[in-house]
Structures are given as C-alpha cells and as structure tokens.
Design a protein around this motif. Sequence first.
Motif, mmCIF file in Angstrom:
data_model
loop_
_atom_site.group_PDB
_atom_site.id
_atom_site.type_symbol
_atom_site.label_atom_id
_atom_site.label_comp_id
_atom_site.label_asym_id
_atom_site.label_seq_id
_atom_site.Cartn_x
_atom_site.Cartn_y
_atom_site.Cartn_z
ATOM 1 N N PRO A 7 0.837 -1.211 0.000
ATOM 2 C CA PRO A 7 0.000 0.000 0.000
ATOM 3 C C PRO A 7 0.867 1.253 0.000
ATOM 4 O O PRO A 7 1.952 1.276 0.581
ATOM 5 C CB PRO A 7 -0.802 -0.128 1.303
ATOM 6 N N GLU A 8 0.393 2.275 -0.680
ATOM 7 C CA GLU A 8 1.136 3.529 -0.773
ATOM 8 C C GLU A 8 1.183 4.210 0.592
ATOM 9 O O GLU A 8 0.157 4.354 1.262
ATOM 10 C CB GLU A 8 0.469 4.446 -1.782
ATOM 11 N N LEU A 9 2.386 4.597 0.993
ATOM 12 C CA LEU A 9 2.540 5.296 2.258
ATOM 13 C C LEU A 9 1.867 6.661 2.192
ATOM 14 O O LEU A 9 1.776 7.273 1.126
ATOM 15 C CB LEU A 9 4.023 5.475 2.585
ATOM 16 N N PHE A 10 1.397 7.125 3.345
ATOM 17 C CA PHE A 10 0.733 8.421 3.395
ATOM 18 C C PHE A 10 1.667 9.528 2.909
ATOM 19 O O PHE A 10 1.262 10.410 2.139
ATOM 20 C CB PHE A 10 0.280 8.716 4.826
ATOM 21 N N THR A 11 2.926 9.478 3.337
ATOM 22 C CA THR A 11 3.875 10.514 2.934
ATOM 23 C C THR A 11 4.116 10.477 1.429
ATOM 24 O O THR A 11 4.249 11.530 0.783
ATOM 25 C CB THR A 11 5.206 10.340 3.683
ATOM 26 N N ASP A 12 4.192 9.266 0.852
ATOM 27 C CA ASP A 12 4.387 9.159 -0.594
ATOM 28 C C ASP A 12 3.172 9.693 -1.345
ATOM 29 O O ASP A 12 3.311 10.344 -2.387
ATOM 30 C CB ASP A 12 4.629 7.698 -0.988
ATOM 31 N N ARG A 13 1.983 9.402 -0.824
ATOM 32 C CA ARG A 13 0.779 9.900 -1.477
ATOM 33 C C ARG A 13 0.719 11.421 -1.439
ATOM 34 O O ARG A 13 0.369 12.066 -2.432
ATOM 35 C CB ARG A 13 -0.468 9.316 -0.812
ATOM 36 N N MET A 14 1.102 12.004 -0.299
ATOM 37 C CA MET A 14 1.085 13.455 -0.193
ATOM 38 C C MET A 14 2.129 14.080 -1.119
ATOM 39 O O MET A 14 1.867 15.096 -1.770
ATOM 40 C CB MET A 14 1.342 13.880 1.258
#
Length: 282
Positions: free
Chosen positions: A109-116
């Motif tokens: 799953p995509e990390l929150f920081t990577d998504r931001m």
Amino acid sequence: MTDRIPLPLPHSFWLHLVLPRAGVLLALVVIGTALRVPVGLLYVLLAADVVLFVKQALRFQASADNHLRGMGGMTLIWGGYLVLLVLVFASISLWWGAFLFAGQPVEPPELFTDRMDRQYAAEYELTLSDDHTSLTFNGTITHGLTKRVTTLMAENPQLDTVILTSIGGHIYEARGFANLIRAKGLNTTVKGDCSSACTLVFAAGTQRGLSPGARLGFHSYALEFGPALLNLDLKKEQDKDRAFFRSQGINESFLIQMFDEPSTGLWYPSRAEAQQVGLLTP
C-alpha cells in the motif's frame, strides 16, 4: 430403496443448472477481481467446482431423459444444452481470470507521505532543457519542491538558469528553492507572471531577467488558513525576506514598499522600475 425421481425438466434447469452455477460464477468474479486467493487453494476450489459441475450436468441429463420418456419435445433439452455450453465457457474464462489475478505480485500500500508527495508534485512542473542547462518551474510552490530541486541540481551540475512561471505558494519552500539557486550561483528569468513567494526565488538569481511580457507581482504576506497562528509573526517573516532581497542588491527604496500591497491584491512594478531598483541585472 428406490432411485431418486428426477425433477421435471424446467425445475431441474433452474435448480440444478442455472442457480447453483450463477452462485459459483459470482464467487469467481469476486475471486478474480477483489479477493486474492492463494494459487494452491484455487486448485482445490477448481477441483471441487469440476465435481460440482459434473453433478449439475448429470442431474440435468437425468431430468432430460425422464422428459423424453414422458414424450416431451427436444426444444427444452436443446435449450438447456446451449445454456450448459455457455456456462462452461463462462466458468473457464472466470477461472482463468482468477488464476491470473492470484498470480499478480502484491504491491505494498502507498505510504501516506508518498501519497502526499505525489499530490503536491501534481501542482507544478519541473522541466529540463534538452542540454540540461536550464530548469523550468511552472506551477505552485508547495511542499516537497526543495527536495526535488535538490535532486535535480545534483544530477545536473551543468545547470545555469532557472525559468519561473508561478503565482507563488509556500514561503518556506520558496526560501529553500531560493537558497539552492543562490548557493549554485544560478541565473533566474521569468516567463509569464512570477508573483508572491515566486519573487523570492527570482531574487536569488545571480543574473535576473524578464522575458517579453513577463511580470513580477508583490504583496504582503497572509496565512493560507484561518487567523494568525501562535508564534508566527507575519511582519517578522516579511522582514526576513526583505533582508534576503537586500542581500541580493535590491535598492532600499523598493524594499520599503515591496509589502505595502494588501495580500488580496498584487503590485506589478514596471520593467523600468524593476531595472532601476536592481530587481533586474544589467
């Protein structure tokens, strides 16, 4: 003990053939698109489905034979055979899809920081020229920009010019971008408008110029959300950046008025004014 009496053909068609197979096909759709099942378990389920399908077909055939003995016509039987053939192909197709889906690598799953970071990066463009000597920035100055520019500068030491088109944005990221430009001794030029925080990035250039029709827009600082935050003094922030402009050789008369325009508007000094106060270099 007597043999089980076959159901009438229409009943057998629905109870032995269509409804059970519809449930199986629905389950296969879920397994092939949403529910990832281990391949080993899929083989077990496939074997069980083959056994179930054979039983369905045999029960339908028993009802068909009983239908013929009762002098029934072949129309219903041939219709059942046609549906049976369609169900065979549908089952094969869905089982194939289920095995393909199960064999796909599972992506973390995509990390929150990577998504931001991805969402922020979508707010601007960074483009290198063919000879990698100029970097064009177009968009909003936002989180993560300094980090990306740092990487690009390290990978392209031949860079000598940054071309800017921006309405501004995050002042802390603008400071980071500006410090990189000044540290590398790069030149800056504006194509279109460079407003608000963008002007800080522009001022960092060793040589600074405007393309035809380009403008620099200045105004006072404002918070993006709500009232003033604790421990944040907008005047001190403006003074900090005024000192940066001063260190880049901008005339003091301009520094006094550069933040006079309210944050809801923009002041665009003319090209002659920008040249006179040192915003533009000879």
